[in-house]
Scaffold this motif. Structure first.
Motif, mmCIF file in Angstrom:
data_model
loop_
_atom_site.group_PDB
_atom_site.id
_atom_site.type_symbol
_atom_site.label_atom_id
_atom_site.label_comp_id
_atom_site.label_asym_id
_atom_site.label_seq_id
_atom_site.Cartn_x
_atom_site.Cartn_y
_atom_site.Cartn_z
ATOM 1 N N THR A 105 0.830 -1.210 0.000
ATOM 2 C CA THR A 105 0.000 0.000 0.000
ATOM 3 C C THR A 105 0.864 1.260 0.000
ATOM 4 O O THR A 105 0.535 2.245 -0.668
ATOM 5 N N ARG A 106 1.964 1.238 0.744
ATOM 6 C CA ARG A 106 2.838 2.415 0.777
ATOM 7 C C ARG A 106 3.551 2.596 -0.545
ATOM 8 O O ARG A 106 3.741 3.728 -1.013
ATOM 9 N N CYS A 129 2.422 1.652 -3.443
ATOM 10 C CA CYS A 129 1.411 2.131 -4.390
ATOM 11 C C CYS A 129 1.136 3.617 -4.195
ATOM 12 O O CYS A 129 0.915 4.353 -5.171
ATOM 13 N N THR A 130 1.142 4.058 -2.951
ATOM 14 C CA THR A 130 0.973 5.497 -2.684
ATOM 15 C C THR A 130 2.102 6.294 -3.310
ATOM 16 O O THR A 130 1.875 7.359 -3.911
ATOM 17 N N LEU A 166 1.468 1.227 -10.819
ATOM 18 C CA LEU A 166 0.907 0.404 -9.746
ATOM 19 C C LEU A 166 1.113 -1.080 -10.027
ATOM 20 O O LEU A 166 1.387 -1.865 -9.111
ATOM 21 N N ALA A 171 3.198 -3.664 -7.671
ATOM 22 C CA ALA A 171 2.682 -4.942 -7.192
ATOM 23 C C ALA A 171 3.583 -6.096 -7.611
ATOM 24 O O ALA A 171 3.839 -7.020 -6.832
#
Length: 293
Positions: free
Chosen positions: A95-96, A98-99, A243, A247
């Motif tokens: 999540t970080r 991707c941010t 993104l 991933a």
């Protein structure tokens, strides 16, 4: 869970092998260039419709800008290199990462807005001059900054390896309470805001050329805010590809680490992966820098 991570890591490695070992990257580059040309032509038509006041023209333009961002990001670029390499090197949560991917893409769009409106409102720069400035000055600066980040990751990884090896040389009881290097939990801790600013800034130094084109044209047509919205849509399109890279990098990293038992071996593996990823970032950034000079 470990088996799923290993399977995913093998898939990511196979795609990477096809891209860089069997010429897949060339096919992707050609496809991306054709997509960008088609999107630019469609954007020109969309701008004419928007200026004429056709219903739905703005929505269609934003969709085209998003598609341009996707095709632009699919080609050779430095944002994917940095985000993907950092995702392999630093054990940060998905999540970080991707941010960071979204922030860097939007920052790249923001730098295009800043360059264009500083140029046209304050300095009276021409379109060709701004494009030349982005290509001849800002692009090499961005590639150089990314190369330095790669070197920094190499040094950080080597320090982990050296510290771990030094600890292995201790001849005292290992039931003591002091730490012998970072644990897996510490290695996965939040990276500093400094790391985030450096990563995002390195990408933002090179504004998107498509955004520059769109912003200058829309400014001349009296469609300033629509052009800025289009630049943001391009940034989101770029982010969608970045993104995926984020991933994939996290999957490959965790799939590799899943084969290693927790403990000193994990710490050594993290240091080695970080050093190798940093070296890859530095090498690819150097290639881009030499191509830009």
């Amino acid at each position: 869970m470990q088996r799923a991570l290993l399977i995913a890591a093998v898939c990511v490695a196979a795609v990477a092998l096809w891209l860089w070992g069997f010429g897949g990257a060339e096919h992707v580059t050609v496809w991306a260039a054709e997509g960008q040309r088609a999107a630019q032509n469609a954007m020109a038509r969309g701008l004419r419709s928007l200026r004429a006041g056709d219903p739905g023209a703005l929505t269609a333009l934003l969709g085209l800008c998003f598609a341009y961002g996707v095709s632009h990001a699919a080609g050779p670029g430095h944002g994917k290199i940095l985000i993907g390499g950092y995702g392999l090197a630093a054990r940060v949560p998905l999540t970080r990462l991707c941010t960071l991917a979204v922030a860097s893409s939007l920052a790249q769009a923001a730098s295009a807005v800043a360059l264009v409106y500083t140029g046209v409102l304050l300095l009276n720069w021409s379109r060709s001059y701004m494009q030349s400035l982005a290509d001849s000055l800002m692009a090499p600066l961005s590639y150089g900054a990314i190369g330095l980040i790669g070197v920094w990751l190499v040094l950080r990884g080597l320090r982990k390896l050296a510290a771990r090896n030094g600890d292995d040389g201790h001849g005292h009881d290992h039931n003591c309470n002091h730490a012998h290097g970072p644990t897996a939990q510490q290695a996965g801790a939040v990276r500093s805001l400094r790391d985030a600013f450096v990563l995002v800034g390195a990408v933002a130094l090179r504004p998107c050329t498509g955004a520059l084109f769109l912003l200058i044209i829309t400014w001349r047509m009296g469609l300033a805010w629509q052009g800025i919205a289009g630049a943001v849509a391009m940034g989101l399109g770029t982010a969608s590809v970045t993104l995926v890279v984020a991933a994939a990098s996290v999957t490959l990293r965790e799939g590799t680490l899943a084969r290693i038992a927790a403990g000193p071996a994990t710490t050594r593996a993290l240091g080695l992966v970080e050093a190798l990823a940093g070296a890859t970032i530095a090498a690819l950034a150097l290639q881009l820098l030499l191509r830009a000079l």
